[in-house]
Design an enzyme around this catalytic site. Sequence first.
Site, PDB file in Angstrom:
ATOM      1  N   HIS A   1      -7.410   9.096  17.741  1.00  0.00           N
ATOM      2  CA  HIS A   1      -6.962   9.581  16.433  1.00  0.00           C
ATOM      3  C   HIS A   1      -8.205   9.749  15.567  1.00  0.00           C
ATOM      4  O   HIS A   1      -8.534   8.919  14.720  1.00  0.00           O
ATOM      5  CB  HIS A   1      -5.979   8.594  15.805  1.00  0.00           C
ATOM      6  CG  HIS A   1      -5.575   8.966  14.403  1.00  0.00           C
ATOM      7  ND1 HIS A   1      -4.909  10.134  14.118  1.00  0.00           N
ATOM      8  CD2 HIS A   1      -5.767   8.341  13.216  1.00  0.00           C
ATOM      9  CE1 HIS A   1      -4.704  10.210  12.808  1.00  0.00           C
ATOM     10  NE2 HIS A   1      -5.218   9.135  12.244  1.00  0.00           N
TER      11      HIS A   1
ATOM     12  N   ILE B   1       1.113   3.882   2.269  1.00  0.00           N
ATOM     13  CA  ILE B   1       1.904   4.264   3.451  1.00  0.00           C
ATOM     14  C   ILE B   1       3.181   3.445   3.510  1.00  0.00           C
ATOM     15  O   ILE B   1       4.277   3.985   3.731  1.00  0.00           O
ATOM     16  CB  ILE B   1       1.081   4.110   4.749  1.00  0.00           C
ATOM     17  CG1 ILE B   1      -0.065   5.125   4.772  1.00  0.00           C
ATOM     18  CG2 ILE B   1       1.973   4.295   5.978  1.00  0.00           C
ATOM     19  CD1 ILE B   1      -1.010   4.975   5.956  1.00  0.00           C
ATOM     20  N   ALA B   2       3.060   2.130   3.305  1.00  0.00           N
ATOM     21  CA  ALA B   2       4.241   1.263   3.341  1.00  0.00           C
ATOM     22  C   ALA B   2       5.267   1.691   2.298  1.00  0.00           C
ATOM     23  O   ALA B   2       6.478   1.661   2.555  1.00  0.00           O
ATOM     24  CB  ALA B   2       3.830  -0.189   3.128  1.00  0.00           C
TER      25      ALA B   2
ATOM     26  N   ASP C   1      -0.690  13.388  14.357  1.00  0.00           N
ATOM     27  CA  ASP C   1      -1.462  14.522  14.865  1.00  0.00           C
ATOM     28  C   ASP C   1      -0.559  15.513  15.598  1.00  0.00           C
ATOM     29  O   ASP C   1      -0.719  16.725  15.475  1.00  0.00           O
ATOM     30  CB  ASP C   1      -2.567  14.012  15.798  1.00  0.00           C
ATOM     31  CG  ASP C   1      -3.426  12.969  15.116  1.00  0.00           C
ATOM     32  OD1 ASP C   1      -4.000  13.268  14.066  1.00  0.00           O
ATOM     33  OD2 ASP C   1      -3.504  11.833  15.623  1.00  0.00           O
TER      34      ASP C   1
ATOM     35  N   GLY D   1       0.795  -1.219   0.000  1.00  0.00           N
ATOM     36  CA  GLY D   1       0.000   0.000   0.000  1.00  0.00           C
ATOM     37  C   GLY D   1       0.827   1.268   0.000  1.00  0.00           C
ATOM     38  O   GLY D   1       2.060   1.249   0.049  1.00  0.00           O
TER      39      GLY D   1
END
Length: 329
Positions: A187, A16-17, A159, A14
Amino acid sequence: MSKPLRVLVTGAAGQIAYSLLYSIAKGDVFGPDRPISLVLLDIEAMMGVLKGVVMELIDCALPLLTEIIPTSDISMAFKDIDVGVLVGAMPRREGMERKDLLKANVKIFKQQGQALDQFAKKNVKVIVVGNPANTNAFICKKYAPSIPPQNFTCLTRLDQNRAQSQIAARVGVSCQDVKNVIIWGNHSSTQFPDVTHATLKGKPVLEVVKDDNWIKNEFISTVQTRGAAVIAARKLSSAMSAAKAICDHLKDWFHGTPDGQWVSMGITSDGSYGIEKGLIYSMPVKIGAGQEYTIVQGLSIDDFARSKMDATMKELIEERDAALQTCEA
């Protein structure tokens, strides 16, 4: 060189990875002298894409990367891991309700909790990224009773980074000049970014910003909704900044925080600050050389902060109960 650290990244094909794996394998996270054995888990349908990711990692010619194990087999993926970076989950898309994400993802994290319990090292350190991250981490923890609860965390560093950057931009300084921002709670859009105890070049942020209305309204709202704003703009989730935050979280967990500074992590509440025991709730922590974190104690909480902290706790309790109901159905 020391023994390779066995690091699992789920959702490895994916977005993010793809932004994360290079930093882990290069040594930016666990140190320039720590070899890495990288385990990459994704679903069978993504194995073709994952093959391409593996090719790229090989082509990077990274000296610390001793082994790459791509797999769709959960038992192989979790076997003897030292670190679990649980990214893989259905991503939130524009217009999706959080409860829809919860139903889709909670059973994934039940299965992964069971796999951690059965196959991983008992001192494994886990960071849950897939949303709803706090509640998914809670479910993982519940279904891995042989692993210490404090070894389960979720990502709220993104965040914190967002909050630091908003303050820095407001004043016109580098984000590294802003320290000790706190993210309390979930979150989600109920999280409470708190700068009451934060400093900017050693001075209290509130004294430097001098705009209480902006702090209590636009600043908080911007941080709370930043993920949705990125999705609206990119039509995809915030992968690059999430990957950077994962690296920050893990680097501090393994190497400690500087004296006088703390960071925000979603951790198992011990009841501090009136937060229900057992919830995965973001709090300020200090981390020592032994990779053990402690909650920063003794911070003053005014009525405004209390109401925000209680609101996000209420949401987490509701999510936890819904998740447990889904898992036990």
